[in-house]
Scaffold this motif. Structure first.
Motif, PDB file in Angstrom:
ATOM      1  N   LEU A 192      -9.919   2.700   7.062  1.00 56.86           N
ATOM      2  CA  LEU A 192     -10.490   1.393   6.792  1.00 56.86           C
ATOM      3  C   LEU A 192     -11.895   1.313   7.370  1.00 56.86           C
ATOM      4  O   LEU A 192     -12.132   1.693   8.525  1.00 56.86           O
ATOM      5  CB  LEU A 192      -9.610   0.298   7.408  1.00 56.86           C
ATOM      6  CG  LEU A 192      -9.998  -1.153   7.099  1.00 56.86           C
ATOM      7  CD1 LEU A 192      -9.782  -1.453   5.614  1.00 56.86           C
ATOM      8  CD2 LEU A 192      -9.176  -2.105   7.963  1.00 56.86           C
TER       9      LEU A 192
ATOM     10  N   TYR B 280      -6.124   7.817   5.000  1.00 62.15           N
ATOM     11  CA  TYR B 280      -6.816   6.645   4.487  1.00 62.15           C
ATOM     12  C   TYR B 280      -7.449   5.924   5.682  1.00 62.15           C
ATOM     13  O   TYR B 280      -6.769   5.648   6.672  1.00 62.15           O
ATOM     14  CB  TYR B 280      -5.854   5.710   3.754  1.00 62.15           C
ATOM     15  CG  TYR B 280      -5.487   6.201   2.369  1.00 62.15           C
ATOM     16  CD1 TYR B 280      -6.265   5.855   1.262  1.00 62.15           C
ATOM     17  CD2 TYR B 280      -4.386   7.019   2.172  1.00 62.15           C
ATOM     18  CE1 TYR B 280      -5.948   6.307  -0.001  1.00 62.15           C
ATOM     19  CE2 TYR B 280      -4.060   7.483   0.902  1.00 62.15           C
ATOM     20  CZ  TYR B 280      -4.846   7.122  -0.182  1.00 62.15           C
ATOM     21  OH  TYR B 280      -4.530   7.579  -1.432  1.00 62.15           O
TER      22      TYR B 280
ATOM     23  N   GLU C 265       1.281   4.402  -2.803  1.00 60.63           N
ATOM     24  CA  GLU C 265       0.877   5.739  -2.374  1.00 60.63           C
ATOM     25  C   GLU C 265       2.042   6.722  -2.325  1.00 60.63           C
ATOM     26  O   GLU C 265       1.849   7.919  -2.540  1.00 60.63           O
ATOM     27  CB  GLU C 265       0.194   5.663  -1.007  1.00 60.63           C
ATOM     28  CG  GLU C 265      -0.350   6.996  -0.504  1.00 60.63           C
ATOM     29  CD  GLU C 265      -1.384   7.620  -1.435  1.00 60.63           C
ATOM     30  OE1 GLU C 265      -1.567   8.850  -1.350  1.00 60.63           O
ATOM     31  OE2 GLU C 265      -2.009   6.890  -2.225  1.00 60.63           O
TER      32      GLU C 265
ATOM     33  N   TYR D 211     -10.443   7.478   1.120  1.00 61.82           N
ATOM     34  CA  TYR D 211      -9.378   8.482   1.043  1.00 61.82           C
ATOM     35  C   TYR D 211      -9.984   9.840   1.373  1.00 61.82           C
ATOM     36  O   TYR D 211     -10.905  10.305   0.693  1.00 61.82           O
ATOM     37  CB  TYR D 211      -8.743   8.495  -0.347  1.00 61.82           C
ATOM     38  CG  TYR D 211      -7.910   9.730  -0.631  1.00 61.82           C
ATOM     39  CD1 TYR D 211      -6.821  10.067   0.183  1.00 61.82           C
ATOM     40  CD2 TYR D 211      -8.217  10.572  -1.694  1.00 61.82           C
ATOM     41  CE1 TYR D 211      -6.068  11.202  -0.064  1.00 61.82           C
ATOM     42  CE2 TYR D 211      -7.463  11.705  -1.955  1.00 61.82           C
ATOM     43  CZ  TYR D 211      -6.397  12.024  -1.133  1.00 61.82           C
ATOM     44  OH  TYR D 211      -5.657  13.160  -1.371  1.00 61.82           O
TER      45      TYR D 211
ATOM     46  N   TYR E 142       0.830  -1.199   0.000  1.00 60.99           N
ATOM     47  CA  TYR E 142       0.000   0.000   0.000  1.00 60.99           C
ATOM     48  C   TYR E 142       0.869   1.256   0.000  1.00 60.99           C
ATOM     49  O   TYR E 142       0.594   2.218  -0.724  1.00 60.99           O
ATOM     50  CB  TYR E 142      -0.932  -0.005   1.213  1.00 60.99           C
ATOM     51  CG  TYR E 142      -1.746  -1.270   1.339  1.00 60.99           C
ATOM     52  CD1 TYR E 142      -2.855  -1.489   0.533  1.00 60.99           C
ATOM     53  CD2 TYR E 142      -1.387  -2.269   2.244  1.00 60.99           C
ATOM     54  CE1 TYR E 142      -3.605  -2.657   0.627  1.00 60.99           C
ATOM     55  CE2 TYR E 142      -2.128  -3.437   2.349  1.00 60.99           C
ATOM     56  CZ  TYR E 142      -3.230  -3.626   1.532  1.00 60.99           C
ATOM     57  OH  TYR E 142      -3.955  -4.795   1.619  1.00 60.99           O
TER      58      TYR E 142
ATOM     59  N   VAL F 201      -4.003  -0.190   5.026  1.00 65.14           N
ATOM     60  CA  VAL F 201      -4.196   1.072   4.321  1.00 65.14           C
ATOM     61  C   VAL F 201      -2.843   1.786   4.305  1.00 65.14           C
ATOM     62  O   VAL F 201      -2.001   1.566   5.180  1.00 65.14           O
ATOM     63  CB  VAL F 201      -5.260   1.978   4.994  1.00 65.14           C
ATOM     64  CG1 VAL F 201      -6.636   1.352   4.886  1.00 65.14           C
ATOM     65  CG2 VAL F 201      -4.904   2.259   6.448  1.00 65.14           C
TER      66      VAL F 201
ATOM     67  N   THR G 252     -11.958   1.229   1.795  1.00 61.75           N
ATOM     68  CA  THR G 252     -10.875   2.158   2.102  1.00 61.75           C
ATOM     69  C   THR G 252     -11.274   3.542   1.629  1.00 61.75           C
ATOM     70  O   THR G 252     -11.482   3.756   0.424  1.00 61.75           O
ATOM     71  CB  THR G 252      -9.564   1.742   1.411  1.00 61.75           C
ATOM     72  OG1 THR G 252      -9.198   0.433   1.847  1.00 61.75           O
ATOM     73  CG2 THR G 252      -8.439   2.711   1.756  1.00 61.75           C
TER      74      THR G 252
END
Length: 378
Positions: free
Chosen positions: A265, A263, A81, A304, A77, A237, A302
């Motif tokens: 969850l 982020y 990102e 954002y 992840y 995340v 998830t």
């Protein structure tokens, strides 16, 4: 009525890239100015898929440190990102309408390995010396602060040539330091405070810019530096960038701008406490799916968030289906639930996966009343 378009869009894009589709505009052949003796001829694609996407030069050149991110970051992840987040930051300073993108060409693997080492391991190590320290003492007094550096290059076209006009640097900083008290012993962790992470991140950023300024051709190039806080090893995340600064031509970083990204969850205790209404919506959506079809392992979402506002919600549904008709029926039911539970202002993506791979994808962009649907078996 739901719309099925994604497969067709992908096909059209592939044809365009391969040169088999009708031209959407004239691609431009130009000269790329480099520090090498001979300039290179490159092509600027005519098509820009979205105003947030940068056009890239062809032939595509991989980063000089390609692949190093796999060994330096703790989770898949964060690997994704740390690059995507830097692209978002870069859009603030290097507009996609004006600049072209190229993966980093200045920091190669050898350089980065030396920089990411401890200062007692290499002369250029950015992490503190651990000489004479072991186990917990090392974790308390000399943790590894930086684990990876991402470089992105931004170019401008003038007349019949393109040249470097900006660089973005992402510094991936640890939020947790892992250590053992004895060889092959149990692994312990030491949490780094936000103050530690920020103080050392800014210190390292200044040193990185100083070094870049000494490289050929970079003395007067604007440099953007973002500080990325990694998540823990067991997180599902990614971490996020929390601040960035732009060093104008010939100068170093100074004024830092805060970034409020997160982020989250779903469903978790944290999502329920901080985003109660969204958490309830997700739980109700999840419950309706369970009522229709209970043969699944888990449903997770998830979210954002930027400035505490939901920007995108990615929902993953792992299932065990045994026939095409079953996939179609389930996906049609999902499309109805997406319309029912998520209002038209939301950016929603639902991924349905099985052990065999992706089964279906539903995408609802802000402003859409219904989701666009693609069933991979069709």
């Amino acid at each position: 009525m739901t719309k099925k378009y994604i497969g067709m869009l992908t096909l059209a894009l592939l044809l365009t890239v391969s040169g088999c589709a009708p031209s959407l505009g004239d691609e431009t052949g130009v000269i790329q100015n480099t520090e090498e003796e001979e300039a290179k001829t490159v092509i600027i694609p005519s098509l820009q898929l979205d105003e947030t996407y940068y056009r890239t030069l062809l032939p595509y050149e991989e980063s000089a440190s390609r692949g190093l991110v796999l060994s330096n970051l703790s989770t898949k992840y964060d690997m994704k990102e740390v690059e995507n987040g830097l692209l978002r930051i870069s859009q603030n300073e290097f507009s996609p309408d004006k600049y072209l993108f190229q993966e980093g060409q200045y920091l190669d693997t050898s350089t980065l390995k030396d920089w990411l080492a401890r200062s007692n391991q290499t002369k250029t190590g950015l992490n503190p010396s651990d000489e004479g320290l072991t186990g917990e003492a090392k974790a308390k007094n000399a943790p590894v602060y930086i684990s990876h550096i991402v470089e992105q290059n931004y170019l401008e076209k003038t007349d019949n040539a393109v040249s470097l006009s900006g660089i973005s640097i992402g510094l991936a900083l640890n939020s947790t330091y892992y250590y053992t008290k004895e060889q092959y012993g149990a692994t312990f962790e030491e949490k780094l405070t936000q103050a530690q992470i920020e103080e050392n991140g800014k210190r390292i950023a200044e040193e990185v810019v100083t070094r870049l300024r000494k490289m050929d051709g970079l003395a007067d190039v604007p440099i953007v530096v973002g500080l990325f806080k990694q998540n823990s090893r067991n997180a599902v995340v990614p971490g996020t960038y929390f601040t960035y600064s732009k060093a104008p031509a010939g100068k170093n970083v100074s004024d830092w701008k805060a970034i409020d990204e997160e982020y989250v969850l779903f469903p978790t205790t944290h999502s329920k406490e901080k985003y109660r209404e969204l958490d309830k919506t997700f739980r109700d959506f999840k419950h309706d799916i369970e009522m229709y079809f209970s043969n699944y392992t888990s449903i997770i979402g998830t979210g954002y968030f930027k400035d505490n506002q939901l920007q995108k919600w990615t929902i993953t549904i792992p299932i065990q289906f045994y026939g095409t008709a079953e996939v179609i029926g389930f996906t049609q039911h999902l499309a109805g639930l997406v319309k029912e539970y998520f209002n038209s202002s939301m950016n929603i993506e639902v991924q349905v996966n099985s052990l065999d791979g992706a089964e279906a994808l539903l995408v609802k962009k802000p402003g859409d009343e219904e989701a666009y649907v693609h069933i991979y078996s069709q």
